[in-house]
Design a protein around this motif. Structure first.
Motif, mmCIF file in Angstrom:
data_model
loop_
_atom_site.group_PDB
_atom_site.id
_atom_site.type_symbol
_atom_site.label_atom_id
_atom_site.label_comp_id
_atom_site.label_asym_id
_atom_site.label_seq_id
_atom_site.Cartn_x
_atom_site.Cartn_y
_atom_site.Cartn_z
ATOM 1 N N GLY A 43 5.767 -24.486 -0.454
ATOM 2 C CA GLY A 43 4.149 -25.582 -1.930
ATOM 3 C C GLY A 43 4.400 -24.767 -3.057
ATOM 4 O O GLY A 43 5.500 -24.195 -3.526
ATOM 5 N N HIS A 44 3.893 -25.322 -4.011
ATOM 6 C CA HIS A 44 3.918 -24.946 -5.065
ATOM 7 C C HIS A 44 4.472 -23.725 -5.534
ATOM 8 O O HIS A 44 3.951 -22.730 -5.101
ATOM 9 N N ALA A 45 4.695 -23.010 -6.878
ATOM 10 C CA ALA A 45 5.477 -21.353 -6.783
ATOM 11 C C ALA A 45 3.988 -21.441 -6.992
ATOM 12 O O ALA A 45 3.777 -19.502 -6.968
ATOM 13 N N LEU A 46 3.149 -21.613 -7.812
ATOM 14 C CA LEU A 46 2.321 -20.502 -8.349
ATOM 15 C C LEU A 46 1.367 -20.492 -7.189
ATOM 16 O O LEU A 46 0.142 -19.237 -7.354
ATOM 17 N N THR A 47 1.391 -21.609 -6.764
ATOM 18 C CA THR A 47 0.147 -21.439 -5.368
ATOM 19 C C THR A 47 0.513 -20.060 -4.214
ATOM 20 O O THR A 47 -0.158 -18.945 -3.777
ATOM 21 N N LEU A 48 2.044 -20.093 -3.869
ATOM 22 C CA LEU A 48 2.034 -19.466 -3.321
ATOM 23 C C LEU A 48 2.037 -18.179 -4.411
ATOM 24 O O LEU A 48 1.754 -16.928 -2.758
ATOM 25 N N GLY A 49 2.519 -17.367 -5.512
ATOM 26 C CA GLY A 49 2.443 -15.711 -5.949
ATOM 27 C C GLY A 49 0.824 -15.917 -6.473
ATOM 28 O O GLY A 49 0.401 -15.105 -5.570
ATOM 29 N N LEU A 50 -0.117 -16.683 -6.207
ATOM 30 C CA LEU A 50 -0.746 -16.930 -6.802
ATOM 31 C C LEU A 50 -2.132 -15.702 -4.921
ATOM 32 O O LEU A 50 -2.813 -15.185 -5.108
ATOM 33 N N GLY A 51 -1.607 -16.941 -3.524
ATOM 34 C CA GLY A 51 -1.919 -15.664 -2.776
ATOM 35 C C GLY A 51 -1.185 -14.908 -2.029
ATOM 36 O O GLY A 51 -2.298 -13.899 -1.537
ATOM 37 N N TRP A 52 0.111 -14.683 -2.723
ATOM 38 C CA TRP A 52 0.496 -13.240 -1.998
ATOM 39 C C TRP A 52 0.187 -11.785 -3.058
ATOM 40 O O TRP A 52 -0.465 -11.203 -2.926
ATOM 41 N N THR A 53 -0.088 -12.135 -4.237
ATOM 42 C CA THR A 53 -1.115 -11.638 -4.857
ATOM 43 C C THR A 53 -2.020 -11.102 -4.841
ATOM 44 O O THR A 53 -2.852 -10.334 -4.631
ATOM 45 N N ALA A 54 -2.891 -11.933 -3.942
ATOM 46 C CA ALA A 54 -4.628 -11.907 -4.134
ATOM 47 C C ALA A 54 -4.916 -10.755 -2.402
ATOM 48 O O ALA A 54 -4.895 -10.319 -2.263
ATOM 49 N N SER A 55 -3.243 -11.221 -1.491
ATOM 50 C CA SER A 55 -3.283 -10.259 -0.644
ATOM 51 C C SER A 55 -3.053 -8.857 -0.861
ATOM 52 O O SER A 55 -3.880 -8.235 0.013
ATOM 53 N N GLY A 56 -1.793 -9.068 -1.655
ATOM 54 C CA GLY A 56 -1.309 -7.815 -2.301
ATOM 55 C C GLY A 56 -2.619 -6.675 -2.362
ATOM 56 O O GLY A 56 -2.667 -6.223 -2.105
ATOM 57 N N ALA A 57 -3.684 -7.799 -3.247
ATOM 58 C CA ALA A 57 -4.243 -6.327 -4.185
ATOM 59 C C ALA A 57 -5.018 -6.093 -2.918
ATOM 60 O O ALA A 57 -5.508 -5.484 -3.191
ATOM 61 N N LEU A 58 -5.936 -7.559 -2.311
ATOM 62 C CA LEU A 58 -6.925 -6.777 -1.259
ATOM 63 C C LEU A 58 -6.263 -5.390 -0.364
ATOM 64 O O LEU A 58 -7.076 -4.575 -0.286
ATOM 65 N N LEU A 59 -4.893 -5.574 0.304
ATOM 66 C CA LEU A 59 -4.768 -4.484 1.359
ATOM 67 C C LEU A 59 -4.839 -3.283 0.470
ATOM 68 O O LEU A 59 -5.037 -2.717 0.724
ATOM 69 N N VAL A 60 -3.419 -3.464 -0.778
ATOM 70 C CA VAL A 60 -3.961 -2.175 -1.753
ATOM 71 C C VAL A 60 -5.748 -1.533 -1.558
ATOM 72 O O VAL A 60 -5.678 -0.532 -1.926
ATOM 73 N N CYS A 61 -6.803 -2.001 -2.477
ATOM 74 C CA CYS A 61 -8.010 -1.924 -2.377
ATOM 75 C C CYS A 61 -8.505 -1.673 -1.536
ATOM 76 O O CYS A 61 -9.223 -0.435 -1.624
ATOM 77 N N GLY A 62 -8.156 -2.077 -0.114
ATOM 78 C CA GLY A 62 -8.619 -1.737 1.190
ATOM 79 C C GLY A 62 -8.227 -0.333 1.647
ATOM 80 O O GLY A 62 -8.869 0.112 1.507
ATOM 81 N N LEU A 63 -6.714 -0.012 1.543
ATOM 82 C CA LEU A 63 -6.523 1.169 1.875
ATOM 83 C C LEU A 63 -7.108 2.126 1.331
ATOM 84 O O LEU A 63 -6.693 3.515 1.745
#
Length: 83
Positions: A43-63
């Motif tokens: 997909g688009h690099a921006l969409t991919l970057g936003l998805g990975w950033t959001a998932s990383g933030a959720l994982l770090v905050c949840g942990l």
């Protein structure tokens, strides 16, 4: 024998809701991470970057939230046994 049910002994566990929230954040972050894989759907690099950033933030905050709850529960038992 105590005739009262367990729930009437106190206000309950104050870490239950934050721990559940932390587990939920880990679940959503993991799900987001598995859906944002570039090798499955390019997909688009921006969409991919936003998805990975959001998932990383959720994982770090949840942990972090879950670790704080575990420290609260196990830290109080360790403090009382030291005295």
């Amino acid at each position: 024998m105590n005739p009262k049910p367990y729930e009437h002994d106190g206000a309950g566990d104050p870490t239950a809701l934050p721990a559940a929230l932390g587990l939920g954040m880990l679940a959503v972050g993991g799900w987001l991470l598995t859906t944002a894989r570039p090798w499955q759907k390019p997909g688009h690099a921006l969409t991919l970057g936003l998805g990975w950033t959001a998932s990383g933030a959720l994982l770090v905050c949840g942990l972090a939230l879950l670790a704080r709850c575990v420290r609260t529960v196990h830290g109080s038992a360790a403090d009382s046994s030291d005295r």
